[in-house]
Design a protein around this motif. Structure first.
Motif, PDB file in Angstrom:
ATOM      1  N   UNK A 195       0.853  -1.187   0.000  1.00  0.00           N
ATOM      2  CA  UNK A 195       0.000   0.000   0.000  1.00  0.00           C
ATOM      3  C   UNK A 195       0.889   1.237   0.000  1.00  0.00           C
ATOM      4  N   UNK A 196       0.911   1.971  -1.125  1.00  0.00           N
ATOM      5  CA  UNK A 196       1.753   3.174  -1.184  1.00  0.00           C
ATOM      6  C   UNK A 196       1.225   4.248  -0.235  1.00  0.00           C
ATOM      7  N   UNK A 197       1.996   5.284  -0.064  1.00  0.00           N
ATOM      8  CA  UNK A 197       1.611   6.362   0.858  1.00  0.00           C
ATOM      9  C   UNK A 197       0.315   7.043   0.442  1.00  0.00           C
ATOM     10  N   UNK A 198      -0.084   6.908  -0.794  1.00  0.00           N
ATOM     11  CA  UNK A 198      -1.322   7.519  -1.300  1.00  0.00           C
ATOM     12  C   UNK A 198      -2.516   6.561  -1.244  1.00  0.00           C
ATOM     13  N   UNK A 199      -2.374   5.442  -0.549  1.00  0.00           N
ATOM     14  CA  UNK A 199      -3.395   4.396  -0.532  1.00  0.00           C
ATOM     15  C   UNK A 199      -4.791   4.922  -0.172  1.00  0.00           C
ATOM     16  N   UNK A 200      -4.874   5.756   0.827  1.00  0.00           N
ATOM     17  CA  UNK A 200      -6.179   6.252   1.279  1.00  0.00           C
ATOM     18  C   UNK A 200      -6.857   7.152   0.253  1.00  0.00           C
ATOM     19  N   UNK A 201      -6.107   7.665  -0.695  1.00  0.00           N
ATOM     20  CA  UNK A 201      -6.678   8.526  -1.736  1.00  0.00           C
ATOM     21  C   UNK A 201      -7.293   7.717  -2.884  1.00  0.00           C
ATOM     22  N   UNK A 202      -7.001   6.430  -2.954  1.00  0.00           N
ATOM     23  CA  UNK A 202      -7.537   5.573  -4.008  1.00  0.00           C
ATOM     24  C   UNK A 202      -8.929   5.118  -3.590  1.00  0.00           C
ATOM     25  N   UNK A 203      -9.953   5.330  -4.428  1.00  0.00           N
ATOM     26  CA  UNK A 203     -11.305   4.892  -4.059  1.00  0.00           C
ATOM     27  C   UNK A 203     -11.363   3.382  -3.834  1.00  0.00           C
ATOM     28  N   UNK A 204     -12.226   2.948  -2.933  1.00  0.00           N
ATOM     29  CA  UNK A 204     -12.338   1.523  -2.607  1.00  0.00           C
ATOM     30  C   UNK A 204     -12.620   0.656  -3.827  1.00  0.00           C
ATOM     31  N   UNK A 205     -13.414   1.158  -4.782  1.00  0.00           N
ATOM     32  CA  UNK A 205     -13.766   0.366  -5.964  1.00  0.00           C
ATOM     33  C   UNK A 205     -12.554   0.135  -6.864  1.00  0.00           C
ATOM     34  N   UNK A 206     -11.493   0.904  -6.664  1.00  0.00           N
ATOM     35  CA  UNK A 206     -10.336   0.847  -7.551  1.00  0.00           C
ATOM     36  C   UNK A 206      -9.126   0.170  -6.911  1.00  0.00           C
ATOM     37  N   UNK A 207      -9.363  -0.628  -5.843  1.00  0.00           N
ATOM     38  CA  UNK A 207      -8.221  -1.284  -5.200  1.00  0.00           C
ATOM     39  C   UNK A 207      -8.676  -2.520  -4.433  1.00  0.00           C
ATOM     40  N   UNK A 208      -7.740  -3.419  -4.238  1.00  0.00           N
ATOM     41  CA  UNK A 208      -7.942  -4.592  -3.393  1.00  0.00           C
ATOM     42  C   UNK A 208      -7.753  -4.156  -1.950  1.00  0.00           C
ATOM     43  N   UNK A 209      -8.656  -4.566  -1.073  1.00  0.00           N
ATOM     44  CA  UNK A 209      -8.594  -4.101   0.324  1.00  0.00           C
ATOM     45  C   UNK A 209      -7.283  -4.468   1.015  1.00  0.00           C
ATOM     46  N   UNK A 210      -6.647  -5.558   0.569  1.00  0.00           N
ATOM     47  CA  UNK A 210      -5.397  -5.989   1.184  1.00  0.00           C
ATOM     48  C   UNK A 210      -4.150  -5.436   0.509  1.00  0.00           C
ATOM     49  N   UNK A 211      -4.323  -4.692  -0.583  1.00  0.00           N
ATOM     50  CA  UNK A 211      -3.184  -4.066  -1.242  1.00  0.00           C
ATOM     51  C   UNK A 211      -2.534  -4.889  -2.332  1.00  0.00           C
ATOM     52  N   UNK A 212      -3.209  -5.911  -2.826  1.00  0.00           N
ATOM     53  CA  UNK A 212      -2.621  -6.735  -3.884  1.00  0.00           C
ATOM     54  C   UNK A 212      -2.700  -6.085  -5.258  1.00  0.00           C
ATOM     55  N   UNK A 213      -3.627  -5.152  -5.460  1.00  0.00           N
ATOM     56  CA  UNK A 213      -3.720  -4.448  -6.728  1.00  0.00           C
ATOM     57  C   UNK A 213      -4.463  -3.136  -6.518  1.00  0.00           C
ATOM     58  N   UNK A 214      -4.198  -2.218  -7.424  1.00  0.00           N
ATOM     59  CA  UNK A 214      -4.926  -0.944  -7.471  1.00  0.00           C
ATOM     60  C   UNK A 214      -4.907  -0.461  -8.912  1.00  0.00           C
ATOM     61  N   UNK A 215      -6.000   0.139  -9.334  1.00  0.00           N
ATOM     62  CA  UNK A 215      -6.039   0.693 -10.679  1.00  0.00           C
ATOM     63  C   UNK A 215      -5.123   1.902 -10.751  1.00  0.00           C
ATOM     64  N   UNK A 216      -4.371   1.984 -11.819  1.00  0.00           N
ATOM     65  CA  UNK A 216      -3.471   3.118 -12.004  1.00  0.00           C
ATOM     66  C   UNK A 216      -4.042   4.105 -13.005  1.00  0.00           C
ATOM     67  N   UNK A 217      -4.800   3.623 -13.958  1.00  0.00           N
ATOM     68  CA  UNK A 217      -5.368   4.509 -14.960  1.00  0.00           C
ATOM     69  C   UNK A 217      -6.545   3.823 -15.625  1.00  0.00           C
ATOM     70  N   UNK A 218      -7.443   4.628 -16.135  1.00  0.00           N
ATOM     71  CA  UNK A 218      -8.578   4.122 -16.896  1.00  0.00           C
ATOM     72  C   UNK A 218      -8.643   4.897 -18.193  1.00  0.00           C
ATOM     73  N   UNK A 219      -9.308   4.341 -19.148  1.00  0.00           N
ATOM     74  CA  UNK A 219      -9.481   5.014 -20.425  1.00  0.00           C
ATOM     75  C   UNK A 219     -10.934   4.948 -20.850  1.00  0.00           C
ATOM     76  N   UNK A 220     -11.409   5.996 -21.434  1.00  0.00           N
ATOM     77  CA  UNK A 220     -12.784   6.039 -21.923  1.00  0.00           C
ATOM     78  C   UNK A 220     -12.767   6.163 -23.429  1.00  0.00           C
ATOM     79  N   UNK A 221     -13.516   5.315 -24.088  1.00  0.00           N
ATOM     80  CA  UNK A 221     -13.637   5.399 -25.536  1.00  0.00           C
ATOM     81  C   UNK A 221     -14.772   6.363 -25.839  1.00  0.00           C
TER      82      UNK A 221
END
Length: 171
Positions: free
Chosen positions: A120-146
């Motif tokens: 969990x990086x120092x910015x973990x709390x700024x990442x919305x819950x829907x965009x990360x694993x609660x245990x810190x195994x993954x987090x979205x870094x970017x999204x793209x919209x078509x």
């Protein structure tokens, strides 16, 4: 000119912290210290990635920043998400890559295969819950919209939300 902008779909990729192999000492992660992690990376002197080429998602600037800020060299082998997970699973604790970037659809697969390491990086709390694993195994870094943009003066039947196909009209 009147245009129609339609959000058709969102694609997402996982954060680079997703598939961190054992090349950077697990002690740095256990201490949960940015300083310890930085020192371990400096000692190794390089970052070996998979699926993170310079031409994708601005990784080039990330690698340049790591070089200028920490003196780290970088080397990447471009792979698909499935290939990355298979590589980390096959190599286990003898990993030849430090990090990989996989598609969102592969996040849970990577966790199930045991190839992620929670962080969990120092910015973990700024990442919305829907965009990360609660245990810190993954987090979205970017999204793209078509998006579809059309000139309604030229296109009689422009793309509308909910349509599943596109028609090209030329005069």
């Amino acid at each position: 000119m009147k245009t129609l902008l339609n959000r058709a779909s969102i694609t997402a990729k996982l954060s680079a912290v997703t598939l961190i192999a054992t090349a950077i000492s697990s002690t740095a992660f256990a201490n949960d210290s940015v300083t310890a992690l930085t020192e371990a990376a400096k000692q190794e002197g390089a970052v070996y990635s998979v699926g993170m080429p310079d031409s994708w998602a601005n990784w080039k600037d990330t690698w340049n920043d790591l070089k200028s800020d920490y003196g780290l060299k970088h080397q990447d082998t471009d792979m698909s998400s499935a290939q990355e997970i298979a590589k980390f699973e096959a190599e286990k604790k003898n990993a030849t890559a430090d990090i990989g970037d996989v598609g969102f659809a592969f996040a849970r697969v990577a966790v199930q295969k045991g190839v992620t390491q929670a962080y969990k990086p120092t910015t973990w709390d700024e990442i919305p819950d829907w965009a990360k694993d609660k245990d810190g195994h993954w987090a979205l870094a970017y999204t793209g919209t078509i998006a579809f943009i059309s000139n309604n003066n030229l296109v009689k039947d422009a793309q509308k939300p909910g349509k599943t196909c596109l028609r090209a009209t030329t005069k």
